[in-house]
Design a protein around this motif. Structure first.
Motif, mmCIF file in Angstrom:
data_model
loop_
_atom_site.group_PDB
_atom_site.id
_atom_site.type_symbol
_atom_site.label_atom_id
_atom_site.label_comp_id
_atom_site.label_asym_id
_atom_site.label_seq_id
_atom_site.Cartn_x
_atom_site.Cartn_y
_atom_site.Cartn_z
ATOM 1 N N ASP A 25 0.826 -1.206 0.000
ATOM 2 C CA ASP A 25 0.000 0.000 0.000
ATOM 3 C C ASP A 25 0.860 1.256 0.000
ATOM 4 O OD1 ASP A 25 -2.352 -1.487 0.034
ATOM 5 O OD2 ASP A 25 -2.437 -1.532 2.228
ATOM 6 N N SER A 26 0.351 2.294 -0.631
ATOM 7 C CA SER A 26 1.063 3.575 -0.666
ATOM 8 C C SER A 26 1.224 4.131 0.741
ATOM 9 C CB SER A 26 0.288 4.578 -1.525
ATOM 10 O OG SER A 26 0.201 4.134 -2.856
ATOM 11 N N GLY A 27 2.365 4.773 0.972
ATOM 12 C CA GLY A 27 2.608 5.425 2.255
ATOM 13 C C GLY A 27 2.919 4.487 3.397
ATOM 14 N N THR A 28 3.360 3.264 3.089
ATOM 15 C CA THR A 28 3.698 2.292 4.132
ATOM 16 C C THR A 28 5.131 1.817 3.965
ATOM 17 O OG1 THR A 28 2.951 0.372 2.840
ATOM 18 C CG2 THR A 28 1.309 1.476 4.223
ATOM 19 N N ILE A 29 5.632 1.169 5.018
ATOM 20 C CA ILE A 29 6.935 0.496 4.954
ATOM 21 C C ILE A 29 6.688 -1.007 4.953
ATOM 22 C CG2 ILE A 29 9.147 0.081 6.079
ATOM 23 C CD1 ILE A 29 8.971 2.807 7.371
ATOM 24 N N THR A 30 7.164 -1.667 3.922
ATOM 25 C CA THR A 30 7.128 -3.126 3.855
ATOM 26 C C THR A 30 8.559 -3.633 3.957
ATOM 27 O OG1 THR A 30 5.113 -3.258 2.539
ATOM 28 C CG2 THR A 30 6.629 -5.110 2.383
ATOM 29 N N VAL A 31 8.781 -4.590 4.845
ATOM 30 C CA VAL A 31 10.125 -5.140 5.023
ATOM 31 C C VAL A 31 10.127 -6.595 4.561
ATOM 32 C CG1 VAL A 31 11.993 -5.611 6.637
ATOM 33 C CG2 VAL A 31 10.545 -3.605 6.974
ATOM 34 N N ILE A 32 11.068 -6.906 3.673
ATOM 35 C CA ILE A 32 11.257 -8.277 3.205
ATOM 36 C C ILE A 32 12.421 -8.864 3.984
ATOM 37 C CG2 ILE A 32 11.698 -9.754 1.216
ATOM 38 C CD1 ILE A 32 10.782 -7.396 -0.558
ATOM 39 N N LEU A 202 10.527 -1.806 11.933
ATOM 40 C CA LEU A 202 10.301 -0.832 10.875
ATOM 41 C C LEU A 202 9.031 -1.077 10.070
ATOM 42 C CD1 LEU A 202 13.910 -0.464 9.390
ATOM 43 C CD2 LEU A 202 12.755 1.069 10.986
ATOM 44 N N GLY A 203 8.620 -2.320 9.927
ATOM 45 C CA GLY A 203 7.602 -2.656 8.947
ATOM 46 C C GLY A 203 6.169 -2.425 9.391
ATOM 47 N N ASP A 204 5.359 -1.828 8.495
ATOM 48 C CA ASP A 204 3.906 -1.893 8.656
ATOM 49 C C ASP A 204 3.436 -3.301 8.332
ATOM 50 O OD1 ASP A 204 3.202 0.952 9.227
ATOM 51 O OD2 ASP A 204 4.135 1.261 7.275
ATOM 52 N N ARG A 205 4.107 -3.903 7.348
ATOM 53 C CA ARG A 205 3.912 -5.315 7.019
ATOM 54 C C ARG A 205 5.281 -5.946 6.780
ATOM 55 N NH1 ARG A 205 -1.390 -6.758 5.709
ATOM 56 N NH2 ARG A 205 -0.715 -8.533 4.433
ATOM 57 N N VAL A 206 5.357 -7.244 7.091
ATOM 58 C CA VAL A 206 6.615 -7.986 6.960
ATOM 59 C C VAL A 206 6.379 -9.159 6.010
ATOM 60 C CG1 VAL A 206 8.345 -9.373 8.165
ATOM 61 C CG2 VAL A 206 7.406 -7.321 9.257
ATOM 62 N N ALA A 218 2.348 -10.302 6.482
ATOM 63 C CA ALA A 218 1.369 -9.886 7.482
ATOM 64 C C ALA A 218 1.937 -8.756 8.326
ATOM 65 C CB ALA A 218 1.005 -11.075 8.376
ATOM 66 N N PRO A 219 1.093 -8.072 9.125
ATOM 67 C CA PRO A 219 1.607 -7.091 10.076
ATOM 68 C C PRO A 219 2.540 -7.764 11.084
ATOM 69 C CG PRO A 219 -0.774 -6.874 9.813
ATOM 70 C CD PRO A 219 -0.383 -8.150 9.132
ATOM 71 N N PRO A 220 3.479 -7.008 11.659
ATOM 72 C CA PRO A 220 4.436 -7.605 12.597
ATOM 73 C C PRO A 220 3.777 -8.362 13.747
ATOM 74 C CG PRO A 220 5.151 -5.406 12.002
ATOM 75 C CD PRO A 220 3.784 -5.579 11.395
ATOM 76 N N SER A 221 2.694 -7.827 14.300
ATOM 77 C CA SER A 221 2.053 -8.498 15.442
ATOM 78 C C SER A 221 1.551 -9.881 15.063
ATOM 79 C CB SER A 221 0.906 -7.644 15.980
ATOM 80 O OG SER A 221 -0.057 -7.396 14.970
ATOM 81 N N GLU A 222 1.038 -10.024 13.841
ATOM 82 C CA GLU A 222 0.554 -11.339 13.390
ATOM 83 C C GLU A 222 1.711 -12.290 13.138
ATOM 84 O OE1 GLU A 222 -1.975 -13.248 9.649
ATOM 85 O OE2 GLU A 222 -2.378 -11.176 10.276
ATOM 86 N N ILE A 223 2.800 -11.753 12.576
ATOM 87 C CA ILE A 223 3.990 -12.581 12.363
ATOM 88 C C ILE A 223 4.466 -13.165 13.692
ATOM 89 C CG2 ILE A 223 6.439 -12.524 11.701
ATOM 90 C CD1 ILE A 223 4.863 -12.253 9.221
#
Length: 307
Positions: A25-32, A202-206, A218-223
């Motif tokens: 999504d726009s305006g988010t940080i995704t970490v691979i 850092l991630g909004d999603r990982v 998924a979001p960090p909390s779900e991971i």
């Protein structure tokens, strides 16, 4: 928005990235995140076509990247790498302005953009504009590298292990810089790391990669609470899971009315930092602002809550 659709990359008989699909999504940080050889950097490099996909498609705001001239695509996408990659014989200002100059921006606009970015990174322009990379600390060089990647106001910022060469203290500060600047600019960032703690911070999603496959996104909390496989659980670490959860929560969430002795803790500090302060000082509560506190019991209760 970035849409990655069944993206695949094969080198001969070796499949480095295997039919990965994900939406950023726009305006988010995704970490691979993943171990060495998991395909995370190859996936990143296919977004700006530094690696050409063997199959699949990437779309940025609906536009397929395969339909774009590669060098023009890359001017829309900022790219920051480990070790910053600065031009050693160019000043800080000239390094930052590299892409705007290629795009033919007016000189006054370039100078204004350089100064704005230096201010944003807490590097006073009058002090740093004419310095050379060799005159900067490692952390300052990394800031300039990220500023250069942001200079042309790209649609997307790709970062490949950007903080890997920094010592732990400078790395922490660089991560704080990135979060602050992302909030300020609303940038869309995709960052690659092998460090799960960095990913969660850092991630909004990982996105967790293993052997070329996307095994969880998924979001960090779900991971942390619901790892999708034994590999993901191993990446998180069973012993570290409670602490990682606490690092996602702020003191303000558990602050309650009441007093406590000793030095206060900031409302925007993490519960992990609050737990550390309690254990280090032997206190069972910390003051938070005027007339509030956070207790060790509340922190422990939050960790014990079921998923």
């Amino acid at each position: 928005m970035i849409e990655i659709d069944n993206l695949t990359k094969a080198f001969g008989d070796t499949v480095a990235v295997d039919a990965v699909s994900m939406q950023v999504d726009s305006g988010t940080i995704t970490v691979i995140v993943g171990t060495s050889g998991s395909g995370k950097s190859t996936l990143l490099r296919m977004i700006n076509r530094l690696e050409e996909p063997s199959a699949g498609e990437v779309r940025i705001n609906g536009d397929a990247t395969r339909d774009m001239v590669p060098h023009r695509l890359r001017r829309r996408i900022g790219y920051a790498i480990q070790g910053h990659g600065l031009f050693p014989h160019h000043t800080v200002a000239r390094n930052i302005s590299a892409v705007p100059r290629l795009l033919g921006w007016p000189k006054a606009q370039i100078e204004e953009r350089v100064d704005d970015l230096l201010e944003l990174f807490s590097m006073p322009p009058a002090e740093f504009r004419q310095r050379y990379p060799s005159e900067l600390s490692g952390g300052q060089q990394q800031r300039v590298g990220v500023a250069r990647a942001l200079a042309s106001r790209p649609d997307v910022l790709l970062m490949d292990e950007p903080f890997g060469a920094l010592d732990p203290i400078i790395r922490h500060r660089a991560q704080e810089d990135l979060l602050r600047i992302q909030r300020h600019l609303g940038a869309t960032i995709i960052l690659v790391t092998h460090d799960m703690e960095e990913a969660i911070r850092l991630g909004d999603r990982v996105a967790v990669m293993d052997a070329g496959c996307l095994v969880q996104y998924a979001p960090p909390s779900e991971i942390i609470r619901k790892p999708a496989s034994d590999f993901v659980a191993e990446m998180i670490g069973d012993v570290d899971r409670p602490l990682r959860l606490l690092s996602l929560m702020k003191v303000a969430e558990l602050a309650e009315a009441g007093g406590a002795e000793g030095s206060p803790i900031a409302a925007d500090a993490t519960l992990r930092e609050a737990l550390s302060a309690c254990l280090w000082t032997g206190r069972d509560a910390l003051p938070v602002g005027q007339g509030q506190r956070i207790t060790l019991r509340a922190i422990r209760d939050r960790v014990a809550q079921p998923a």
